[in-house]
Design a protein around this motif. Structure first.
Motif, PDB file in Angstrom:
ATOM      1  N   GLN A 419    -103.441  45.080 -31.078  1.00 55.64           N
ATOM      2  CA  GLN A 419    -102.429  43.895 -31.125  1.00 55.64           C
ATOM      3  C   GLN A 419    -102.417  43.329 -29.649  1.00 55.64           C
ATOM      4  N   ALA A 420    -103.140  43.802 -28.636  1.00 51.73           N
ATOM      5  CA  ALA A 420    -103.471  43.240 -27.429  1.00 51.73           C
ATOM      6  C   ALA A 420    -101.888  43.411 -26.520  1.00 51.73           C
ATOM      7  N   GLU A 421    -101.346  44.578 -26.847  1.00 48.36           N
ATOM      8  CA  GLU A 421    -100.265  44.972 -26.038  1.00 48.36           C
ATOM      9  C   GLU A 421    -100.232  45.981 -24.970  1.00 48.36           C
ATOM     10  N   SER A 422    -101.558  46.797 -24.782  1.00 51.12           N
ATOM     11  CA  SER A 422    -101.771  47.349 -23.784  1.00 51.12           C
ATOM     12  C   SER A 422    -103.004  47.165 -23.199  1.00 51.12           C
ATOM     13  N   SER A 513     -93.587  62.377 -27.006  1.00 50.44           N
ATOM     14  CA  SER A 513     -92.172  61.922 -26.545  1.00 50.44           C
ATOM     15  C   SER A 513     -92.153  60.654 -25.634  1.00 50.44           C
ATOM     16  N   LEU A 514     -93.351  60.092 -24.915  1.00 57.24           N
ATOM     17  CA  LEU A 514     -93.093  58.946 -24.211  1.00 57.24           C
ATOM     18  C   LEU A 514     -93.435  57.634 -25.308  1.00 57.24           C
ATOM     19  N   VAL A 522     -85.098  59.254 -23.089  1.00 56.09           N
ATOM     20  CA  VAL A 522     -86.391  59.360 -23.206  1.00 56.09           C
ATOM     21  C   VAL A 522     -86.982  58.008 -22.157  1.00 56.09           C
ATOM     22  N   GLN A 523     -86.207  56.902 -22.218  1.00 52.27           N
ATOM     23  CA  GLN A 523     -86.742  55.723 -21.500  1.00 52.27           C
ATOM     24  C   GLN A 523     -86.534  56.103 -19.839  1.00 52.27           C
ATOM     25  N   CYS A 623     -97.145  54.937 -20.119  1.00 53.49           N
ATOM     26  CA  CYS A 623     -96.007  55.466 -20.068  1.00 53.49           C
ATOM     27  C   CYS A 623     -95.089  55.263 -21.133  1.00 53.49           C
ATOM     28  N   GLY A 624     -95.713  54.462 -22.288  1.00 49.04           N
ATOM     29  CA  GLY A 624     -94.505  53.997 -23.200  1.00 49.04           C
ATOM     30  C   GLY A 624     -93.774  52.887 -23.109  1.00 49.04           C
TER      31      GLY A 624
END
Length: 743
Positions: A419-422, A513-514, A522-523, A623-624
């Motif tokens: 989805q070209a998000e990372s 978790s991340l 968690v943020q 890192c999420g």
């Protein structure tokens, strides 16, 4: 890209296959033929980057506001006639195409050397004939298109196969790109991006059926022709003698055609008049001089077969079938030759676990690989298909040989990738291999390091974050293969780069978790991980006090000034001033900026910062996503020409007030940002001084003299003299430590 010589042949010998078409008319016809179906054009985005980048200035690091505006105009033009666009980007370099990738990168290096030679000689930007796309253009184009609400996808291989597959499966209006491979695929119509007039929406359609008429072939013969001529899989020299024989016996050589045109006609004539005579009776390898190249040749032909398609050129054996994703591989019964022969594609079986039924080969084969000749079968990765069969995706992931064994993590990484998000994350966790193309870097500048080395410690910490859960028995020898382009690297082998220990307050969190934990607390852990990747945990509070979108830029500047000792106070002033002034400039004002001259050092600094922003994209996704992507998009924090202007002014000794154009509100923010950067650097014993205050030992080399500067590492065989970042050697060395950091 594409088939050797075919582009020139079409233009000079077969211009009649090119037809002027209008997208508005095509869309109306499509709607009348398929009521209720939205006309869709699938775009090979990598082919379009040069067309999209219309700003006059390109050498200073990118005119990102102008570029974003140009992309918006492109999207709006098609939307105005009711056409949906779907954009595909290359996700990874296929192993079979690595040599071609290396050739292009080395060629680009030579072009970049000429660009810097021109700048030093003329103190101005070269003409468009030497145009080189700004660093990071492909990466940030993905994010820009998503910001504009466009469906943007990233392939699991090179994009052309998935583009052709999408166009066929979804009955698209056509493919927009610039790659002669789209004449070879049996898919929807192919339109030229280079011939597109955006105002009228007219372009050229290249008709494969008319091409076949000219050559006396059928569409099913085109993959065979492409491989005999040479493409990204088949080296041009592999069938050179065969093509010469075809040319020698060809009786219709025309003097007004060029040599490559005559070769295409001669090979096509041989296929139609010689090979067709025995088609279905003899194996292809009996009719062609394949020899030891048999496996590679079949791989090349098979790469053009889309789901549900077959080739009449493959001699089918009744037994010994291997199911590989969408392709059926027939194993030869010849005990001396077990190379597989691709027969057809089967959409219903595209997610089956590959097994081998041949009695002599009983082991299970991994997805996408035939163990005998490494036939990498193209995979179609459109998320709509994957979402229909989630269990099949899980099954497929479990079959892959990956560095991360957790299927849930792999599934998330794969989804974000498609989805070209990372950026780069899926390549790291799945294959442990990444690449970075050319950057505008001056190989003669001994004072500035290549971005490949500056940001390597960050990547090393990302590897620890992503691969830290690997099995203990392999973690000690774990190394990521980096194909990064930098001056002096011949790219014969990848650099083997090991993870670098990182310290995160509270310990290193797991990827589950991340990535998967939605609890608010968690943020904060995600942000801790991001800052730890840049080794900036101690400056957390100061950075959090900086407003968006300057927070990310501030993080990057601290890292750069700690890492590179030859950056001075004037450079910091220029970076901060341009970021603040950018907030008050319209796109039209940025277009009108004029530069007195071009500085090669400023060109490289602009590229260095933009590569830092792409590194932030990697860290943020690993890192999420603690930060919104808008925080480090260049159109929000960087303009190449504006930075260049501020750099030249700062170099001349302009006051801070003058740099900030006498804007008092910017002056306060300037001093606050500068204080954050300088304070963080002082924590690392790095005092930023003006160029006039440099001590005599600053001779234009990276890293300070003294006990705190680890400029070299004996484990990597560096000489320790001269250019510590230039003398890295030909790759393949294993890099263990954070050896390029100054302290």
């Amino acid at each position: 890209m594409g088939v050797r010589g075919l582009q020139g042949f079409v233009g000079s010998t077969c211009p009649h296959i090119c037809t002027v078409v209008n997208f508005r008319e095509l869309a109306e016809h499509h709607r009348s033929k398929y009521p209720g179906c939205t006309p869709t054009v699938v775009v090979d985005a990598m082919c379009c980057l040069r067309y999209w980048y219309t700003p006059e200035s390109w050498v200073c690091g990118g005119q990102w506001r102008e570029y974003f505006s140009a992309l918006r105009d492109f999207v709006d033009s098609f939307a105005s006639v009711g056409i949906k666009l779907v954009f595909f980007f290359d996700g990874m370099v296929e192993q079979g195409k690595r040599n071609e990738w290396v050739k292009r990168r080395l060629k680009n290096n030579r072009e970049i050397s000429r660009i810097f030679h021109y700048i030093r000689s003329h103190r101005e930007q070269p003409g468009r004939n030497m145009f080189f796309i700004p660093s990071g253009l492909a990466i940030f184009t993905r994010f820009a298109l998503k910001t504009l609400g466009q469906e943007t996808l990233c392939s699991l291989k090179e994009a052309d196969y998935e583009v052709a597959s999408y166009g066929l499966q979804y009955n698209c209006l056509g493919i927009l790109g610039e790659d002669t491979d789209y004449l070879i695929y049996d898919t929807c119509p192919y339109f030229s991006i280079s011939e597109l007039c955006l105002e009228s929406l007219e372009t050229i359609m290249l008709c494969r059926e008319k091409l076949c008429e000219s050559l006396g072939l059928c569409v099913a013969d085109l993959p065979l022709l492409a491989c005999l001529l040479g493409n990204d899989i088949i080296p041009e020299g592999m069938f050179e003698s065969f093509r010469f024989k075809c040319l020698s016996s060809y009786t219709s050589v025309k003097e007004n055609f060029d040599k490559k045109g005559n070769i295409i006609l001669a090979v096509s004539d041989h296929i139609s008049k010689v090979l067709h005579l025995h088609q279905g009776e003899k194996k292809l390898e009996e009719m062609l001089p394949l020899g030891p190249n048999r496996a590679l040749f079949y791989k090349g032909v098979a790469s053009y077969l889309l789901p549900g398609q077959s080739s009449p050129w493959f001699f089918q054996k009744p037994k010994g079938l291997i199911m590989l994703d969408k392709q059926v591989i027939s194993m030869s019964s010849d005990p001396e030759s077990k190379q597989g022969v691709p027969i057809c594609t089967e959409p219903e079986s595209k997610q089956e676990v590959p097994t081998c039924a041949h009695p002599e080969i009983k082991q299970q084969l991994p997805v996408e690989t035939d163990s005998d000749f490494n036939l990498e079968v193209p995979m179609y990765a459109h998320p709509k298909i994957k979402e229909d069969k989630p269990m099949d995706m899980d099954s497929e992931i479990k079959q892959q040989v990956t560095l991360v064994s957790d299927p849930e993590i792999l599934k998330v990484a794969r989804m974000h990738h498609i989805q070209a998000e990372s950026y780069l994350v899926y390549s790291i966790v799945s294959s442990g291999e990444i690449e970075c193309s050319n950057t505008l870097e001056d190989e003669l500048d001994q004072a500035l390091p290549s971005q490949a080395f500056v940001y390597r410690p960050v990547r090393q910490r990302v590897y620890t974050l992503l691969l830290g859960s690997c099995r203990d028995d392999i973690s000690a020898s774990l190394a990521v293969k980096e194909w990064f382009v930098y001056p002096g690297n011949p790219l014969r082998h990848p650099d083997l780069v090991r993870p670098l220990p990182m310290i995160i307050p509270g310990g290193t969190p797991s990827l589950k978790s991340l990535w998967l934990n939605q609890e608010p607390a968690v943020q904060a852990r995600r942000l801790d991980a991001l800052l730890a990747c840049f080794n900036l945990s101690s400056s957390r509070d100061e950075l959090l006090a900086v407003e968006s979108p300057l927070r990310a830029l501030c993080c990057l500047l601290i890292y750069l000034f700690v890492q590179v000792d030859t950056l001075c106070l004037e450079d910091l002033h220029a970076f901060v001033a341009q970021a603040l002034c950018l907030q008050g400039r319209s796109t039209a004002q940025l277009v009108d900026l004029q530069l007195e001259y071009i500085s090669p050092r400023a060109v490289q600094l602009g590229s260095l910062l933009v590569r830092g922003l792409t590194t932030l994209a990697l860290v943020n996704s690993a890192c999420g996503f603690p930060w919104k992507t808008s925080e480090f998009m260049p159109w929000n924090v960087f303009d190449g020409k504006l930075f260049h202007l501020k750099y030249l002014q700062s170099e001349k000794g302009y006051s801070v007030e003058a740099l900030l154009e006498q804007n008092r509100s910017w002056l306060t923010r300037f001093h606050n940002l500068k204080a954050v950067v300088c304070k963080a650097c002082m924590k690392e014993n790095r005092r930023i001084v003006g160029r006039g205050h440099w001590s005599s030992h600053h001779t234009g080399r990276w890293g300070r003299q003294g006990s705190s500067s680890h400029r070299t590492s004996s484990s990597c065989g560096h000489s320790g003299q001269g250019q510590p970042w230039r003398d890295q050697g030909p790759g393949s060395r294993t890099h263990e430590h954070d050896q390029w950091r100054r302290y």
